[in-house]
Scaffold this active site. Structure first.
Site, PDB file in Angstrom:
ATOM      1  N   THR A   1      -7.753   1.132  16.014  1.00 18.36           N
ATOM      2  CA  THR A   1      -7.682   0.525  16.877  1.00 18.36           C
ATOM      3  C   THR A   1      -7.878   1.069  18.323  1.00 18.36           C
ATOM      4  OG1 THR A   1      -6.090  -0.677  18.545  1.00 18.36           O
ATOM      5  CG2 THR A   1      -5.238   0.896  17.054  1.00 18.36           C
ATOM      6  N   ASP A   2      -8.601   0.399  19.304  1.00 17.06           N
ATOM      7  CA  ASP A   2      -8.580   1.189  20.922  1.00 17.06           C
ATOM      8  C   ASP A   2      -7.459   1.622  21.243  1.00 17.06           C
ATOM      9  OD1 ASP A   2      -7.657  -1.218  21.552  1.00 17.06           O
ATOM     10  OD2 ASP A   2      -9.157  -1.637  22.935  1.00 17.06           O
ATOM     11  N   GLU A   3      -6.291   1.031  20.972  1.00 11.64           N
ATOM     12  CA  GLU A   3      -5.002   1.363  21.319  1.00 11.64           C
ATOM     13  C   GLU A   3      -4.623   2.903  21.332  1.00 11.64           C
ATOM     14  OE1 GLU A   3      -1.502  -1.117  21.056  1.00 11.64           O
ATOM     15  OE2 GLU A   3      -2.702  -2.857  21.256  1.00 11.64           O
TER      16      GLU A   3
ATOM     17  N   ALA B   1       1.142   4.746  18.259  1.00 11.50           N
ATOM     18  CA  ALA B   1       1.553   6.047  17.733  1.00 11.50           C
ATOM     19  C   ALA B   1       1.186   6.170  16.117  1.00 11.50           C
ATOM     20  CB  ALA B   1       2.928   6.468  18.159  1.00 11.50           C
TER      21      ALA B   1
ATOM     22  N   LYS C   1      -0.795   4.079  14.422  1.00 11.76           N
ATOM     23  CA  LYS C   1      -2.335   4.150  14.057  1.00 11.76           C
ATOM     24  C   LYS C   1      -2.895   5.519  14.219  1.00 11.76           C
ATOM     25  CE  LYS C   1      -4.157   0.775  13.018  1.00 11.76           C
ATOM     26  NZ  LYS C   1      -4.305   0.261  11.658  1.00 11.76           N
TER      27      LYS C   1
ATOM     28  N   TYR D   1       3.750   1.239  17.652  1.00 15.72           N
ATOM     29  CA  TYR D   1       2.410   1.045  16.931  1.00 15.72           C
ATOM     30  C   TYR D   1       1.436   1.643  16.935  1.00 15.72           C
ATOM     31  CZ  TYR D   1      -2.006  -1.952  16.185  1.00 15.72           C
ATOM     32  OH  TYR D   1      -3.241  -1.870  15.765  1.00 15.72           O
TER      33      TYR D   1
ATOM     34  N   ILE E   1       0.815  -1.227  -0.104  1.00 16.51           N
ATOM     35  CA  ILE E   1       0.098   0.103  -0.207  1.00 16.51           C
ATOM     36  C   ILE E   1       0.824   1.341   0.062  1.00 16.51           C
ATOM     37  CG2 ILE E   1      -1.944  -1.058   1.056  1.00 16.51           C
ATOM     38  CD1 ILE E   1      -1.027   0.292   3.829  1.00 16.51           C
TER      39      ILE E   1
ATOM     40  N   ASN F   1      -9.458  -5.543  21.361  1.00 18.75           N
ATOM     41  CA  ASN F   1      -8.734  -7.177  20.818  1.00 18.75           C
ATOM     42  C   ASN F   1      -9.592  -8.145  20.076  1.00 18.75           C
ATOM     43  OD1 ASN F   1      -6.890  -5.729  22.874  1.00 18.75           O
ATOM     44  ND2 ASN F   1      -5.550  -7.485  22.170  1.00 18.75           N
TER      45      ASN F   1
HETATM   46  P1  NAD Z   1      -2.302  -9.131  10.605  1.00 21.11           P
HETATM   47  O1  NAD Z   1      -0.915  -8.654  11.117  1.00 21.11           O
HETATM   48  O2  NAD Z   1      -2.884 -10.356  10.991  1.00 21.11           O
HETATM   49  O3  NAD Z   1      -2.633  -8.853   9.113  1.00 21.11           O
HETATM   50  C1  NAD Z   1      -2.087  -7.671   8.263  1.00 21.11           C
HETATM   51  C2  NAD Z   1      -2.139  -7.659   6.937  1.00 21.11           C
HETATM   52  O4  NAD Z   1      -1.389  -6.609   6.336  1.00 21.11           O
HETATM   53  C3  NAD Z   1      -1.214  -8.813   6.595  1.00 21.11           C
HETATM   54  O5  NAD Z   1      -1.840  -9.737   5.404  1.00 21.11           O
HETATM   55  C4  NAD Z   1       0.057  -8.063   5.873  1.00 21.11           C
HETATM   56  O6  NAD Z   1       0.644  -8.900   4.636  1.00 21.11           O
HETATM   57  C5  NAD Z   1      -0.759  -6.924   5.332  1.00 21.11           C
HETATM   58  N1  NAD Z   1       0.271  -5.893   5.201  1.00 21.11           N
HETATM   59  C6  NAD Z   1       1.202  -5.343   5.990  1.00 21.11           C
HETATM   60  N2  NAD Z   1       1.652  -4.250   5.540  1.00 21.11           N
HETATM   61  C7  NAD Z   1       1.297  -4.183   4.148  1.00 21.11           C
HETATM   62  C8  NAD Z   1       1.601  -3.367   3.316  1.00 21.11           C
HETATM   63  N3  NAD Z   1       2.637  -2.283   3.347  1.00 21.11           N
HETATM   64  N4  NAD Z   1       0.803  -3.203   1.878  1.00 21.11           N
HETATM   65  C9  NAD Z   1      -0.052  -4.043   1.750  1.00 21.11           C
HETATM   66  N5  NAD Z   1      -0.303  -5.296   3.051  1.00 21.11           N
HETATM   67  C10 NAD Z   1       0.414  -5.297   3.880  1.00 21.11           C
HETATM   68  O7  NAD Z   1      -3.346  -7.782  11.306  1.00 21.11           O
HETATM   69  P2  NAD Z   1      -4.756  -7.915  12.009  1.00 21.11           P
HETATM   70  O8  NAD Z   1      -4.529  -8.430  13.229  1.00 21.11           O
HETATM   71  O9  NAD Z   1      -5.676  -8.658  10.838  1.00 21.11           O
HETATM   72  O10 NAD Z   1      -5.190  -6.327  11.851  1.00 21.11           O
HETATM   73  C11 NAD Z   1      -5.923  -5.691  11.005  1.00 21.11           C
HETATM   74  C12 NAD Z   1      -5.846  -4.169  11.059  1.00 21.11           C
HETATM   75  O11 NAD Z   1      -7.120  -4.339  12.156  1.00 21.11           O
HETATM   76  C13 NAD Z   1      -4.732  -3.398  11.190  1.00 21.11           C
HETATM   77  O12 NAD Z   1      -4.854  -2.237  10.777  1.00 21.11           O
HETATM   78  C14 NAD Z   1      -4.686  -3.351  12.856  1.00 21.11           C
HETATM   79  O13 NAD Z   1      -4.008  -2.296  13.413  1.00 21.11           O
HETATM   80  C15 NAD Z   1      -6.308  -3.399  13.071  1.00 21.11           C
HETATM   81  N6  NAD Z   1      -6.797  -3.669  14.416  1.00 21.11           N
HETATM   82  C16 NAD Z   1      -6.456  -5.082  15.034  1.00 21.11           C
HETATM   83  C17 NAD Z   1      -6.909  -5.669  16.182  1.00 21.11           C
HETATM   84  C18 NAD Z   1      -6.529  -6.945  16.703  1.00 21.11           C
HETATM   85  O14 NAD Z   1      -6.791  -7.476  17.630  1.00 21.11           O
HETATM   86  N7  NAD Z   1      -5.885  -7.780  15.903  1.00 21.11           N
HETATM   87  C19 NAD Z   1      -7.784  -4.753  16.817  1.00 21.11           C
HETATM   88  C20 NAD Z   1      -8.021  -3.612  16.568  1.00 21.11           C
HETATM   89  C21 NAD Z   1      -7.746  -3.031  15.226  1.00 21.11           C
HETATM   90  O1  DAU Z   2      -6.429  -3.350  21.287  1.00 25.75           O
HETATM   91  C1  DAU Z   2      -6.084  -3.923  19.800  1.00 25.75           C
HETATM   92  C2  DAU Z   2      -4.896  -4.319  19.611  1.00 25.75           C
HETATM   93  O2  DAU Z   2      -4.858  -5.501  20.069  1.00 25.75           O
HETATM   94  C3  DAU Z   2      -4.558  -4.221  18.073  1.00 25.75           C
HETATM   95  O3  DAU Z   2      -4.523  -2.769  17.809  1.00 25.75           O
HETATM   96  C4  DAU Z   2      -3.322  -5.037  17.674  1.00 25.75           C
HETATM   97  O4  DAU Z   2      -3.209  -4.933  16.558  1.00 25.75           O
HETATM   98  C5  DAU Z   2      -3.326  -6.213  18.399  1.00 25.75           C
HETATM   99  O5  DAU Z   2      -2.173  -6.958  18.337  1.00 25.75           O
HETATM  100  C6  DAU Z   2      -3.487  -6.203  19.799  1.00 25.75           C
HETATM  101  O6  DAU Z   2      -2.619  -5.725  20.862  1.00 25.75           O
HETATM  102  P1  DAU Z   2      -2.079  -6.197  22.021  1.00 25.75           P
HETATM  103  O7  DAU Z   2      -0.713  -5.627  22.314  1.00 25.75           O
HETATM  104  O8  DAU Z   2      -3.420  -5.856  23.052  1.00 25.75           O
HETATM  105  O9  DAU Z   2      -2.169  -7.956  21.709  1.00 25.75           O
HETATM  106  P2  DAU Z   2      -1.252  -9.186  22.050  1.00 25.75           P
HETATM  107  O10 DAU Z   2      -1.851 -10.219  21.550  1.00 25.75           O
HETATM  108  O11 DAU Z   2       0.297  -8.694  21.541  1.00 25.75           O
HETATM  109  O12 DAU Z   2      -1.221  -8.986  23.542  1.00 25.75           O
HETATM  110  C7  DAU Z   2      -2.211  -9.252  24.706  1.00 25.75           C
HETATM  111  C8  DAU Z   2      -1.697  -8.971  25.830  1.00 25.75           C
HETATM  112  O13 DAU Z   2      -1.212 -10.209  26.274  1.00 25.75           O
HETATM  113  C9  DAU Z   2      -1.117  -8.011  25.907  1.00 25.75           C
HETATM  114  O14 DAU Z   2      -1.108  -7.411  27.513  1.00 25.75           O
HETATM  115  C10 DAU Z   2       0.621  -8.583  26.063  1.00 25.75           C
HETATM  116  C11 DAU Z   2       0.273  -9.995  26.657  1.00 25.75           C
HETATM  117  N1  DAU Z   2       1.178 -11.013  26.236  1.00 25.75           N
HETATM  118  C12 DAU Z   2       1.190 -10.726  24.910  1.00 25.75           C
HETATM  119  C13 DAU Z   2       1.879 -12.130  24.362  1.00 25.75           C
HETATM  120  C14 DAU Z   2       2.292 -12.189  22.766  1.00 25.75           C
HETATM  121  C15 DAU Z   2       1.684 -11.754  27.033  1.00 25.75           C
HETATM  122  O15 DAU Z   2       1.453 -11.709  28.524  1.00 25.75           O
HETATM  123  N2  DAU Z   2       2.504 -12.822  26.540  1.00 25.75           N
HETATM  124  C16 DAU Z   2       2.539 -12.858  25.414  1.00 25.75           C
HETATM  125  O16 DAU Z   2       3.448 -13.783  24.743  1.00 25.75           O
END
Ligand code: NAD
Ligand code: DAU
Length: 339
Positions: free
Chosen positions: A125-127, A155, A157, A153, A60, A182
Site C-alpha cells: 500500500t502507499d500508506e 507499520a 504492511k 496497519y 495464512i 486507495n
Molecule cells: P479486505 O479487508 O476487503 O479483504 C481482506 C481479505 O483477507 C478478506 O477476505 C479476509 O477474510 C482475508 N483475510 C484476513 N486475514 C486473513 C488470514 N489471516 N488468512 C487468510 N485470509 C485472511 O481488504 P482489501 O481492501 O481487499 O485489501 C486487500 C489487500 O490490498 C491488503 O493487503 C491491503 O493492505 C492492500 N491494499 C488495499 C487498498 C485499498 O484501498 N483497499 C489499497 C492498497 C493496498
Molecule cells: O491508501 C491505501 C489504503 O487505503 C489501504 O492500504 C487501506 O487498506 C485502505 O483501507 C485505505 O485506507 P484509508 O484509511 O485511506 O481508507 P478509509 O476508507 O478508511 O478512509 C479514507 C479517508 O476517509 C481517510 O482519510 C479517513 C476518512 N474517513 C473514513 C471513514 C471510514 C472519514 O472521514 N470518515 C469515515 O467514516
C-alpha cells in the site's frame, strides 16, 4: 499456470480473481481465505461456478494448513492480498494486524521456498510511505521514498514489505511488491469511506467526516489495480517495487460530496466528527515506473468509476444488507457513537 490468490474473498482480491478468470481462462485460480469479518463467500459466488477455480478456507498464519494447500495445488505464482486492512481497526487492536500481515506473509514465503514458486507477489500500500503535506502538491511518493509509517496497519504492511525484500535478498526468492493508492469499486466492505457514505446516505443516516475533511487520498478504480498486478506478476522484474496510482487526488469532503451528487442527495447529512488518531494528511502516488516499464495506465476516470460503484451498490442490496445486519452494527456503534 496455477495461481494462489490469498484474501480473495475480500474487496480487491475478489476483483482480481474475476479479472484473471476473464482474461486468462487458461490459468487455474486457487483462493485461500480465512473468511474474517471482511471475507464473504457471496462475493465469490460467480467464481465458484468456474471449473478452473478452487477455494480453501485457510488462515495464512497457519503454517501446516498453508503447506498442505501448496502440496495439493502446486502453485506457480502466489499473490498475497490477505490482510487486516482497516486503519481504524488497527488503532483499536493492533495485534491481529501483526499476526496476519507480518507472520502470515512470512509463512506464505516459507511455503514458497519449501515447495518452489515462480513468483511471490506482495500486495502492499502507499500508506507505507507515511503522508505528504497538503501545501506541497509537487511532492509524490516514488519507489525510493523512505518507509515512514503512521498507524499500526501501515507499520504492519511496511514490516511485511521489508520481509519480502529480505527473502529476495537472502534466499533468492522471486518476489515483486506493488504499492497502490486507495481503491474503490464493487464488493468494497462498508466500513471504508466510499461504501460507508453510499450506504449511510441511502439509509438517511449522518455522513461522518473525520476532522476537517481536508485529508487527501489518491483514488483508483479497483479493476485498474487488478490490471496492474496482472502485469507485474507476469512481466515485472524480480526484486522490484512498483507504485500504482492514477494521479487522482481528492479531499475526503470532495469525495463525500461527489457520492451525494451521484445519488442525487443534498449535503445536509454531512457531519464533522472527531478525527482519526494519527490521521495521515495526504497520499499521492507517482506511477511513472510501472507506466514506463510495463505500459500500465489507469483506464477509468473517477466520475465514471464512482457512478459505476454507486450503481453497483444500488443493484446489489442482497450483497450488503446481510453485512449491515451482522457484526458490523456493533462495530459502527463502537466507532461512531458519541464520536
Ligand atoms: P479486505 O479487508 O476487503 O479483504 C481482506 C481479505 O483477507 C478478506 O477476505 C479476509 O477474510 C482475508 N483475510 C484476513 N486475514 C486473513 C488470514 N489471516 N488468512 C487468510 N485470509 C485472511 O481488504 P482489501 O481492501 O481487499 O485489501 C486487500 C489487500 O490490498 C491488503 O493487503 C491491503 O493492505 C492492500 N491494499 C488495499 C487498498 C485499498 O484501498 N483497499 C489499497 C492498497 C493496498
Ligand atoms: O491508501 C491505501 C489504503 O487505503 C489501504 O492500504 C487501506 O487498506 C485502505 O483501507 C485505505 O485506507 P484509508 O484509511 O485511506 O481508507 P478509509 O476508507 O478508511 O478512509 C479514507 C479517508 O476517509 C481517510 O482519510 C479517513 C476518512 N474517513 C473514513 C471513514 C471510514 C472519514 O472521514 N470518515 C469515515 O467514516
Amino acid at each position: 499456470m496455477n495461481i494462489i490468490v490469498t484474501g480473495g474473498a475480500g474487496f480487491i482480491g475478489a476483483n482480481f480473481i474475476y479479472s484473471e478468470l476473464e482474461n486468462h481462462p487458461e490459468d487455474r485460480i486457487i483462493c485461500i481465505d480465512k473468511l474474517t469479518y471482511a471475507g464473504n463467500m457471496a462475493t465469490l459466488d460467480g467464481a465458484m461456478k468456474q471449473p478452473n477455480f478452487a477455494f480453501h478456507r485457510v488462515d495464512i498464519a497457519d503454517r501446516p494448513a498453508v503447506y498442505q494447500v501448496f502440496e495439493q495445488e502446486k502453485p506457480d505464482i502466489l499473490v498475497n492480498f490477505a490482510a487486516e486492512s482497516h486503519v481504524d481497526r488497527s488503532i483499536e487492536n493492533p495485534e491481529i494486524f501483526l499476526q496476519t500481515n507480518v507472520i502470515g506473509t512470512s509463512i506464505l514465503m516459507d511455503a514458497c521456498r519449501k515447495y518452489g514458486i515462480r513468483r511471490y507477489h506482495q500486495v502492499s500500500t502507499d500508506e507505507v510511505y507515511g503522508d505528504l503535506p497538503l501545501d506541497r502538491p509537487d511532492l509524490l511518493f516514488t519507489e525510493e521514498t523512505p518507509l515512514h509509517t503512521s498507524s499500526p496497519y501501515s507499520a504492519s504492511k511496511a514490516s511485511a514489505d521489508l520481509l519480502v525484500m529480505a527473502y529476495h535478498h537472502t534466499y533468492g526468492l522471486d518476489t515483486t511488491i506493488s504499492r497502490c493508492s486507495n481503491n474503490y469499486g464493487p464488493y468494497h466492505f462498508p466500513e471504508k469511506l466510499i461504501p460507508l457514505m453510499i450506504l449511510n446516505a441511502l439509509a438517511g443516516k449522518k455522513l461522518p467526516v473525520y476532522g476537517d475533511g481536508k485529508n487527501v487520498r489518491d483514488w483508483l478504480y479497483v479493476k485498474d489495480h487488478a490490471a496492474a498486478i496482472d502485469l507485474i506478476i507476469r512481466k515485472g522484474r524480480a526484486g522490484e517495487v512498483y507504485n500504482v496510482g492514477g494521479h487522482n487526488e481528492r479531499s475526503n469532503l470532495t469525495v463525500v460530496k461527489s457520492v451525494l451528487a451521484a445519488l442525487g442527495k443534498d449535503e445536509s447529512g454531512i457531519e464533522y466528527v472527531t478525527d482519526r488518531k494519527g490521521h495521515d494528511r495526504r497520499y499521492a502516488i507517482d506511477p511513472t515506473k510501472i507506466q514506463r516499464e510495463l505500459g500500465w495506465s489507469p483506464t477509468v476516470k473517477f466520475e465514471e468509476g464512482l457512478a459505476k460503484t454507486v450503481k453497483w451498490y444500488l443493484a446489489n442490496e442482497a450483497w450488503w444488507k446481510p453485512i449491515l445486519a451482522g457484526e458490523y452494527q456493533d462495530y459502527y456503534e463502537k466507532m461512531y457513537k458519541n464520536r
